[in-house]
Scaffold this motif. Structure first.
Motif, PDB file in Angstrom:
ATOM      1  N   SER A 108      -4.003   3.409  -6.906  1.00  0.00           N
ATOM      2  CA  SER A 108      -4.739   2.583  -5.958  1.00  0.00           C
ATOM      3  C   SER A 108      -3.958   1.294  -5.736  1.00  0.00           C
ATOM      4  O   SER A 108      -3.096   0.924  -6.545  1.00  0.00           O
ATOM      5  N   ARG A 109      -4.279   0.611  -4.660  1.00  0.00           N
ATOM      6  CA  ARG A 109      -3.616  -0.664  -4.368  1.00  0.00           C
ATOM      7  C   ARG A 109      -3.809  -1.642  -5.521  1.00  0.00           C
ATOM      8  O   ARG A 109      -2.870  -2.306  -5.952  1.00  0.00           O
ATOM      9  N   ASP A 110      -5.048  -1.739  -6.020  1.00  0.00           N
ATOM     10  CA  ASP A 110      -5.331  -2.684  -7.097  1.00  0.00           C
ATOM     11  C   ASP A 110      -4.600  -2.320  -8.379  1.00  0.00           C
ATOM     12  O   ASP A 110      -4.061  -3.196  -9.064  1.00  0.00           O
ATOM     13  N   ASP A 111      -4.581  -1.022  -8.724  1.00  0.00           N
ATOM     14  CA  ASP A 111      -3.868  -0.600  -9.939  1.00  0.00           C
ATOM     15  C   ASP A 111      -2.367  -0.843  -9.807  1.00  0.00           C
ATOM     16  O   ASP A 111      -1.716  -1.272 -10.763  1.00  0.00           O
ATOM     17  N   TYR A 112      -1.815  -0.578  -8.634  1.00  0.00           N
ATOM     18  CA  TYR A 112      -0.389  -0.804  -8.417  1.00  0.00           C
ATOM     19  C   TYR A 112      -0.075  -2.294  -8.535  1.00  0.00           C
ATOM     20  O   TYR A 112       0.872  -2.695  -9.207  1.00  0.00           O
ATOM     21  N   ASP A 152       0.829  -1.206   0.000  1.00  0.00           N
ATOM     22  CA  ASP A 152       0.000   0.000   0.000  1.00  0.00           C
ATOM     23  C   ASP A 152       0.860   1.251   0.000  1.00  0.00           C
ATOM     24  O   ASP A 152       0.523   2.246  -0.645  1.00  0.00           O
ATOM     25  N   ALA A 190       2.000   1.840  -3.482  1.00  0.00           N
ATOM     26  CA  ALA A 190       0.892   2.372  -4.281  1.00  0.00           C
ATOM     27  C   ALA A 190       0.678   3.855  -3.992  1.00  0.00           C
ATOM     28  O   ALA A 190       0.536   4.662  -4.915  1.00  0.00           O
TER      29      ALA A 190
END
Length: 130
Positions: free
Chosen positions: A103-107, A94, A97
């Motif tokens: 975002s965490r998901d995009d990273y 996190d 990111a």
């Protein structure tokens, strides 16, 4: 600090000997948070605890602001500054990111897909040519 060829890498603060010297007390503060008694002291009175370390006012303000990239710019080592993030309950993925403005998901997706594209990200001087 002396200008170096790698200062042209965008979004990167190379932790070299100069940054190590500049960030010595900042890094000493961060690594001190590995001990529970120090985390407790910092939580109880952040300003008093910060005063125990001969950091610059800019470094102290970056700690207060949790300005993660600024901490690196001011000599922080990512492995030490991550101790401050852990103090705040932020896991390393996190933190990465946040520092990448993602975002965490995009990273996570970017990393699983092979990381950031090198196109336009090798040198700041490339930006001026476009």
């Amino acid at each position: 600090m002396t200008e170096k060829a790698y200062d042209d890498i965008p979004g990167t603060f190379v932790f070299d000997a100069d940054r190590s010297r500049e960030g010595y007390w900042l890094n000493q503060f961060c690594i001190s948070l590995r001990l529970q008694k120090n985390r407790d002291a910092f939580k109880a009175d952040p300003e008093e605890y910060l005063s125990r370390f001969a950091m610059t006012e800019d470094q102290k303000q970056a700690v207060r602001d949790r300005a993660w990239n600024r901490l690196l710019e001011l000599g922080g080592n990512i492995y030490y500054t991550s101790k401050l993030a852990a103090f705040d309950g932020i896991v390393f993925q996190d933190l990465a990111a946040i520092m990448s403005h993602m975002s965490r998901d995009d990273y996570r997706k970017m990393m699983v897909d092979g990381g950031r594209s090198i196109e336009g990200n090798r040198y700041k001087s490339e930006w001026e040519k476009k």
